[in-house]
Design a protein around this motif. Structure first.
Motif, PDB file in Angstrom:
ATOM      1  N   ALA A   1       0.838  -1.199   0.000  1.00  9.09           N
ATOM      2  CA  ALA A   1       0.000   0.000   0.000  1.00  9.09           C
ATOM      3  C   ALA A   1       0.870   1.245   0.000  1.00  9.09           C
ATOM      4  CB  ALA A   1      -0.935   0.003   1.205  1.00  9.09           C
ATOM      5  N   ASP A   2       0.265   2.336  -0.438  1.00  9.68           N
ATOM      6  CA  ASP A   2       0.910   3.652  -0.429  1.00  9.68           C
ATOM      7  C   ASP A   2      -0.067   4.594   0.265  1.00  9.68           C
ATOM      8  OD1 ASP A   2       2.058   6.127  -0.949  1.00  9.68           O
ATOM      9  OD2 ASP A   2       2.719   5.562  -2.959  1.00  9.68           O
ATOM     10  N   LEU A   3       0.266   4.960   1.506  1.00  7.87           N
ATOM     11  CA  LEU A   3      -0.621   5.763   2.345  1.00  7.87           C
ATOM     12  C   LEU A   3      -0.128   7.201   2.392  1.00  7.87           C
ATOM     13  CD1 LEU A   3      -2.860   6.124   4.555  1.00  7.87           C
ATOM     14  CD2 LEU A   3      -1.109   5.405   6.227  1.00  7.87           C
ATOM     15  N   ASN A   4      -1.034   8.129   2.131  1.00 12.33           N
ATOM     16  CA  ASN A   4      -0.736   9.552   2.273  1.00 12.33           C
ATOM     17  C   ASN A   4      -1.721  10.127   3.272  1.00 12.33           C
ATOM     18  OD1 ASN A   4      -0.500  12.411   1.930  1.00 12.33           O
ATOM     19  ND2 ASN A   4       0.508  12.031  -0.036  1.00 12.33           N
ATOM     20  N   ALA A   5      -1.217  10.492   4.447  1.00  9.64           N
ATOM     21  CA  ALA A   5      -2.073  11.008   5.512  1.00  9.64           C
ATOM     22  C   ALA A   5      -2.177  12.524   5.488  1.00  9.64           C
ATOM     23  CB  ALA A   5      -1.543  10.549   6.863  1.00  9.64           C
ATOM     24  N   GLY A   6      -1.647  13.162   4.461  1.00  7.56           N
ATOM     25  CA  GLY A   6      -1.621  14.616   4.371  1.00  7.56           C
ATOM     26  C   GLY A   6      -0.210  15.054   4.042  1.00  7.56           C
ATOM     27  N   PHE A   7       0.003  16.353   3.893  1.00  5.66           N
ATOM     28  CA  PHE A   7       1.310  16.859   3.502  1.00  5.66           C
ATOM     29  C   PHE A   7       2.401  16.406   4.473  1.00  5.66           C
ATOM     30  CE2 PHE A   7      -1.511  20.135   1.537  1.00  5.66           C
ATOM     31  CZ  PHE A   7      -1.198  19.831   0.221  1.00  5.66           C
ATOM     32  N   GLY A   8       3.467  15.819   3.911  1.00  2.82           N
ATOM     33  CA  GLY A   8       4.583  15.365   4.734  1.00  2.82           C
ATOM     34  C   GLY A   8       4.316  14.112   5.526  1.00  2.82           C
TER      35      GLY A   8
ATOM     36  N   ALA B   1       3.692  10.597   4.385  1.00  2.00           N
ATOM     37  CA  ALA B   1       3.601   9.497   3.425  1.00  2.00           C
ATOM     38  C   ALA B   1       4.228   8.240   4.021  1.00  2.00           C
ATOM     39  CB  ALA B   1       4.303   9.869   2.126  1.00  2.00           C
ATOM     40  N   TYR B   2       3.590   7.091   3.757  1.00  4.00           N
ATOM     41  CA  TYR B   2       4.041   5.825   4.312  1.00  4.00           C
ATOM     42  C   TYR B   2       3.879   4.720   3.264  1.00  4.00           C
ATOM     43  CZ  TYR B   2       2.942   8.452   8.608  1.00  4.00           C
ATOM     44  OH  TYR B   2       2.855   9.422   9.583  1.00  4.00           O
ATOM     45  N   LEU B   3       4.674   3.672   3.431  1.00  3.19           N
ATOM     46  CA  LEU B   3       4.554   2.491   2.570  1.00  3.19           C
ATOM     47  C   LEU B   3       4.307   1.255   3.430  1.00  3.19           C
ATOM     48  CD1 LEU B   3       7.333   2.920  -0.142  1.00  3.19           C
ATOM     49  CD2 LEU B   3       4.858   3.037  -0.478  1.00  3.19           C
ATOM     50  N   PRO B   4       3.109   1.094   3.977  1.00  2.34           N
ATOM     51  CA  PRO B   4       2.829  -0.118   4.744  1.00  2.34           C
ATOM     52  C   PRO B   4       2.793  -1.330   3.826  1.00  2.34           C
ATOM     53  CG  PRO B   4       0.832   1.155   4.448  1.00  2.34           C
ATOM     54  CD  PRO B   4       1.948   2.000   3.911  1.00  2.34           C
ATOM     55  N   ASP B   5       3.187  -2.468   4.357  1.00  7.92           N
ATOM     56  CA  ASP B   5       3.066  -3.683   3.556  1.00  7.92           C
ATOM     57  C   ASP B   5       1.770  -4.402   3.932  1.00  7.92           C
ATOM     58  OD1 ASP B   5       3.606  -5.109   5.937  1.00  7.92           O
ATOM     59  OD2 ASP B   5       5.743  -5.163   5.502  1.00  7.92           O
ATOM     60  N   ALA B   6       1.509  -5.508   3.258  1.00  9.62           N
ATOM     61  CA  ALA B   6       0.235  -6.203   3.463  1.00  9.62           C
ATOM     62  C   ALA B   6       0.064  -6.646   4.909  1.00  9.62           C
ATOM     63  CB  ALA B   6       0.143  -7.401   2.523  1.00  9.62           C
ATOM     64  N   ALA B   7       1.152  -7.087   5.533  1.00  8.73           N
ATOM     65  CA  ALA B   7       1.053  -7.549   6.924  1.00  8.73           C
ATOM     66  C   ALA B   7       0.692  -6.422   7.877  1.00  8.73           C
ATOM     67  CB  ALA B   7       2.378  -8.193   7.352  1.00  8.73           C
ATOM     68  N   ASP B   8       1.014  -5.185   7.510  1.00  9.66           N
ATOM     69  CA  ASP B   8       0.679  -4.038   8.361  1.00  9.66           C
ATOM     70  C   ASP B   8      -0.811  -3.752   8.368  1.00  9.66           C
ATOM     71  OD1 ASP B   8       3.319  -3.362   9.162  1.00  9.66           O
ATOM     72  OD2 ASP B   8       3.648  -2.309   7.276  1.00  9.66           O
ATOM     73  N   ILE B   9      -1.469  -3.940   7.232  1.00  5.90           N
ATOM     74  CA  ILE B   9      -2.843  -3.457   7.087  1.00  5.90           C
ATOM     75  C   ILE B   9      -3.897  -4.553   7.190  1.00  5.90           C
ATOM     76  CG2 ILE B   9      -2.085  -1.483   5.725  1.00  5.90           C
ATOM     77  CD1 ILE B   9      -2.992  -2.909   3.221  1.00  5.90           C
ATOM     78  N   LEU B  10      -3.465  -5.811   7.216  1.00  2.00           N
ATOM     79  CA  LEU B  10      -4.403  -6.921   7.325  1.00  2.00           C
ATOM     80  C   LEU B  10      -4.290  -7.585   8.685  1.00  2.00           C
ATOM     81  CD1 LEU B  10      -3.896  -8.633   3.838  1.00  2.00           C
ATOM     82  CD2 LEU B  10      -5.669  -6.988   4.490  1.00  2.00           C
ATOM     83  N   ILE B  11      -5.312  -8.349   9.043  1.00  2.59           N
ATOM     84  CA  ILE B  11      -5.257  -9.158  10.254  1.00  2.59           C
ATOM     85  C   ILE B  11      -5.497 -10.613   9.859  1.00  2.59           C
ATOM     86  CG2 ILE B  11      -6.069  -7.283  11.719  1.00  2.59           C
ATOM     87  CD1 ILE B  11      -8.805  -8.604  11.781  1.00  2.59           C
ATOM     88  N   PRO B  12      -5.015 -11.578  10.656  1.00  8.07           N
ATOM     89  CA  PRO B  12      -5.232 -12.985  10.325  1.00  8.07           C
ATOM     90  C   PRO B  12      -6.723 -13.324  10.308  1.00  8.07           C
ATOM     91  CG  PRO B  12      -3.513 -12.757  11.978  1.00  8.07           C
ATOM     92  CD  PRO B  12      -4.160 -11.407  11.844  1.00  8.07           C
ATOM     93  N   ALA B  13      -7.089 -14.207   9.412  1.00 11.66           N
ATOM     94  CA  ALA B  13      -8.484 -14.642   9.331  1.00 11.66           C
ATOM     95  C   ALA B  13      -8.853 -15.476  10.558  1.00 11.66           C
ATOM     96  CB  ALA B  13      -8.708 -15.451   8.059  1.00 11.66           C
ATOM     97  N   ASP B  14     -10.103 -15.346  10.989  1.00 11.47           N
ATOM     98  CA  ASP B  14     -10.646 -16.172  12.065  1.00 11.47           C
ATOM     99  C   ASP B  14     -11.884 -16.863  11.488  1.00 11.47           C
ATOM    100  OD1 ASP B  14     -12.014 -17.253  14.238  1.00 11.47           O
ATOM    101  OD2 ASP B  14     -11.402 -15.657  15.601  1.00 11.47           O
ATOM    102  N   PRO B  15     -11.711 -18.056  10.917  1.00 13.27           N
ATOM    103  CA  PRO B  15     -12.843 -18.718  10.244  1.00 13.27           C
ATOM    104  C   PRO B  15     -14.061 -18.911  11.136  1.00 13.27           C
ATOM    105  CG  PRO B  15     -10.773 -19.807   9.701  1.00 13.27           C
ATOM    106  CD  PRO B  15     -10.470 -18.830  10.800  1.00 13.27           C
TER     107      PRO B  15
END
Length: 248
Positions: free
Chosen positions: A140-147, A149-163
């Motif tokens: 992902a490419d996250l921009n929270a406003g001027f100055g 900017a972040y590059l979270p990866d998939a593990a940062d933004i997802l949580i493990p599934a709980d079937p």
């Protein structure tokens, strides 16, 4: 975790913002690759999320992006709605992903969560030319406003599934809305400080829940997250009591 000179280190605040955008946005700009020319093609789509936070979309085979995803599953989706003033001052995030058309039980679970967030889609969700797709994030490419900017990866933004929680969620949501609507209203208006309205519970996952009222979507974060599905009922009861105490 990728960084460069203009990106900030991904911290807890950035992760929370990224997850909030994933969980609460009602639509996004889906970008695919035109199979005939390779040209990027963008289109607005309604979105929801699965239990892990991965975006879910419902699209028709008659659309150009449906055929494009069948030819090449690589895609991205831009989330974040500008508010008043400078549109570039408002948070937004592009999620890079690979799209997967859902069938069988996976399709049924996606249908339930998507319609809970987008109830008007029930008018066409079961048309034979429509299908649900999961956009599994690769970054992902996250921009929270001027100055900011972040590059979270998939593990940062997802949580493990709980079937197990995923299977129990639809019944729990229906039960809360049918038999405990006053609790949902307390969650929204007291614990979340939202305006008065006809709030209903839409989804529950290990890290939180979403409530909706018309076009409004808001998320409540569990602290701490649910350890398992058996904690769901106890947590909802506890939140009801917390809301009553706060209300006085």
């Amino acid at each position: 975790m990728a960084t460069n000179d203009v990106r900030n280190a991904v911290d807890d605040d950035a992760i929370r913002l990224a997850k909030t955008l994933l969980r609460t946005e009602r639509h996004g700009a889906l970008a695919v690759l035109d199979p005939a020319t390779g040209t990027p093609l963008a289109s607005r789509v309604a979105v929801a999320s699965d239990q892990t936070g991965a975006p879910l979309i419902l699209i028709s085979r008659l659309s150009a992006h449906f055929n494009a995803l069948e030819a090449d599953p690589r895609c991205s989706i831009l989330l974040g709605v500008p508010g008043a003033g400078d549109p570039l001052a408002h948070p937004r995030m592009t999620v890079m992903a690979r799209a997967e058309r859902l069938e069988g039980a996976d399709r049924d679970l996606a249908r339930g969560r998507f319609l809970a967030r987008n109830p008007k889609a029930a008018l066409y969700a079961d048309f034979p030319d429509f299908a649900f797709w999961r956009l599994s994030p690769t970054g992902a490419d996250l921009n929270a406003g001027f100055g900011k900017a972040y590059l979270p990866d998939a593990a940062d933004i997802l949580i493990p599934a709980d079937p197990d929680l995923g299977e129990r969620e639809p019944g729990a949501v229906e039960h809360m809305n049918d038999d405990h609507s006053e609790s949902v209203k307390l969650y929204a208006e007291v614990l979340m400080d939202l305006p008065e309205g006809n709030w209903t519970l839409a989804t529950i996952d290990p890290e939180g829940m979403e409530v909706i009222c018309g076009d409004q979507v808001a998320r409540y974060w569990f602290d701490p997250p649910l350890a398992n599905s058996d904690e769901m009922r106890v947590r909802l009861v506890t939140l009801h009591r917390d809301a009553l105490a706060k209300k006085g």
